[in-house]
Design a protein around this motif. Structure first.
Motif, short mmCIF file in Angstrom:
data_model
loop_
_atom_site.label_atom_id
_atom_site.label_comp_id
_atom_site.label_asym_id
_atom_site.label_seq_id
_atom_site.Cartn_x
_atom_site.Cartn_y
_atom_site.Cartn_z
N ILE A 33 0.85 -1.19 0.00
CA ILE A 33 0.00 0.00 0.00
C ILE A 33 0.89 1.25 0.00
N ASP A 34 0.66 2.09 -0.98
CA ASP A 34 1.39 3.35 -1.13
C ASP A 34 0.43 4.47 -0.72
N LYS A 35 0.75 5.13 0.39
CA LYS A 35 -0.13 6.18 0.91
C LYS A 35 0.33 7.59 0.50
N GLY A 36 1.30 7.65 -0.44
CA GLY A 36 1.73 8.96 -0.91
C GLY A 36 3.22 9.08 -1.10
N LEU A 37 3.87 8.01 -1.57
CA LEU A 37 5.30 8.08 -1.85
C LEU A 37 5.60 9.07 -2.97
N GLY A 38 6.70 9.78 -2.83
CA GLY A 38 7.19 10.58 -3.94
C GLY A 38 7.72 9.70 -5.05
N LEU A 39 7.91 10.27 -6.22
CA LEU A 39 8.30 9.49 -7.39
C LEU A 39 9.63 8.78 -7.17
N ARG A 40 10.63 9.47 -6.64
CA ARG A 40 11.94 8.84 -6.46
C ARG A 40 11.86 7.67 -5.47
N ALA A 41 11.12 7.86 -4.38
CA ALA A 41 10.97 6.77 -3.40
C ALA A 41 10.24 5.59 -4.03
N THR A 62 -6.11 8.60 -2.77
CA THR A 62 -4.95 9.45 -3.05
C THR A 62 -4.70 9.63 -4.54
N SER A 63 -5.19 8.71 -5.37
CA SER A 63 -4.96 8.83 -6.82
C SER A 63 -5.51 10.13 -7.37
N ALA A 64 -6.56 10.65 -6.75
CA ALA A 64 -7.18 11.89 -7.23
C ALA A 64 -6.35 13.12 -6.89
N LEU A 65 -5.36 12.98 -6.03
CA LEU A 65 -4.63 14.13 -5.51
C LEU A 65 -3.26 14.30 -6.15
N TYR A 66 -2.85 13.35 -7.00
CA TYR A 66 -1.54 13.43 -7.64
C TYR A 66 -1.54 14.42 -8.80
N PRO A 67 -0.42 15.12 -9.03
CA PRO A 67 -0.25 15.79 -10.32
C PRO A 67 -0.30 14.73 -11.42
N GLU A 68 -0.93 15.03 -12.52
CA GLU A 68 -1.16 14.04 -13.58
C GLU A 68 0.13 13.35 -14.02
N GLU A 69 1.17 14.12 -14.29
CA GLU A 69 2.41 13.54 -14.81
C GLU A 69 3.03 12.58 -13.80
N LEU A 70 2.99 12.93 -12.52
CA LEU A 70 3.59 12.09 -11.50
C LEU A 70 2.83 10.77 -11.36
N LEU A 71 1.49 10.84 -11.41
CA LEU A 71 0.69 9.62 -11.31
C LEU A 71 0.99 8.70 -12.48
#
Length: 269
Positions: A33-41, A62-71
């Motif tokens: 479960i990923d609760k909000g890892l940054g891209l590098r992590a 949380t999927s709704a809260l990501y910047p599109e490119e990062l998701l």
């Protein structure tokens, strides 16, 4: 001692149990479960532990809260490594209450999610509604994981109802049925308010459900993972694993830690 040895551990050291299968596998799945890892992590986790992770769930909504490119980049990283990636079941429950299921499925497909979690941990779905969501999601091209149980503190498992749910859900095409424990692992399902495993409940569930490999057990705590591995063996399906615990769980599965050392085959001296 020779200094030109191969940089490859002997198989019996990599997996003392001799029972772990490589991906893709039908048993012994690990869901992170990923609760909000940054891209590098996230990319570091995939680079390090992808062979031991079968599914990554982007928790709740949380999927709704990501910047599109990062998701998109996180989803692509998982897919390229052969890891299923899905939004959390609560997010689909929001779509149900907002009467936006079709839009949810279309958007999830556009982002590249490969799996979905169908649950009613917060809302109420009758059997027909649940079945329709499973079929609709499969028809849309997703691998479907369903979930049984409520997120309310103190909720328990009704064994006969669970057995019936597993039979119907998998009969409709769901790959696994996850037993709810939330990300805290306390006071829900098979765990008491202190996070201790109710072993009698586990035994009753295993007696009630003929196909044990159709079950995935949410077990976020190491103590819970250890108890399940000791009771059900290294190829039990375990979910809601913290990203930093993916590798250590695999070590538990293989008998590479003291807690599960006995799972390994012992060579004759």
């Amino acid at each position: 001692m020779e200094h030109n040895a191969k940089r490859e551990w002997p198989p019996a050291l990599v997996d003392p149990t001799g029972r772990r299968e490589a991906k893709p596998r039908d048993a012994g799945l690990t869901m992170v479960i990923d609760k909000g890892l940054g891209l590098r992590a996230f990319e570091d986790m995939i680079r390090l532990a992808a062979p031991y992770i079968d599914v990554v769930k982007l928790g709740f909504g949380t999927s709704a809260l990501y910047p599109e490119e990062l998701l998109v980049r996180k989803i692509e990283a998982a897919r390229e490594a052969g890891v299923h990636v899905m939004p959390g079941g609560t997010f689909l429950e929001v779509a149900v209450t907002q009467q936006l299921v079709d839009a949810f499925l279309d958007t999830a497909k556009a982002y590249g999610f490969t799996a979905l979690e169908v649950s009613d941990g917060t809302i109420e779905l009758n059997r027909d509604q649940r079945s329709a969501l499973i079929v609709k999601s499969i028809d849309a091209g997703f691998t479907v994981f369903t979930e049984y149980g409520k997120k309310l503190f103190g909720s328990t498992i009704e064994w006969e109802e669970l057995a019936r749910t597993v039979e119907i859900d998998t009969g409709l095409g769901a790959s696994f049925v996850t037993i709810e424990a939330r990300e805290s692992g306390k006071g829900v399902g098979i765990f008491d308010e202190n996070g201790e495993c109710k072993t009698d409940d586990v035994e009753a569930i295993m007696n009630a459900v003929p196909n044990r490999h159709a079950l995935m057990w949410e077990a976020p705590l190491k103590s819970q993972q250890t108890e399940l591995l000791q009771a059900l063996g290294p190829n039990v399906n375990i979910g809601n694993v913290a990203p930093e615990d993916a590798l250590s769980l695999e070590a538990l599965r293989r008998g590479l830690r003291s807690d599960t050392f006995h799972l390994g085959k012992q060579a004759k001296v």
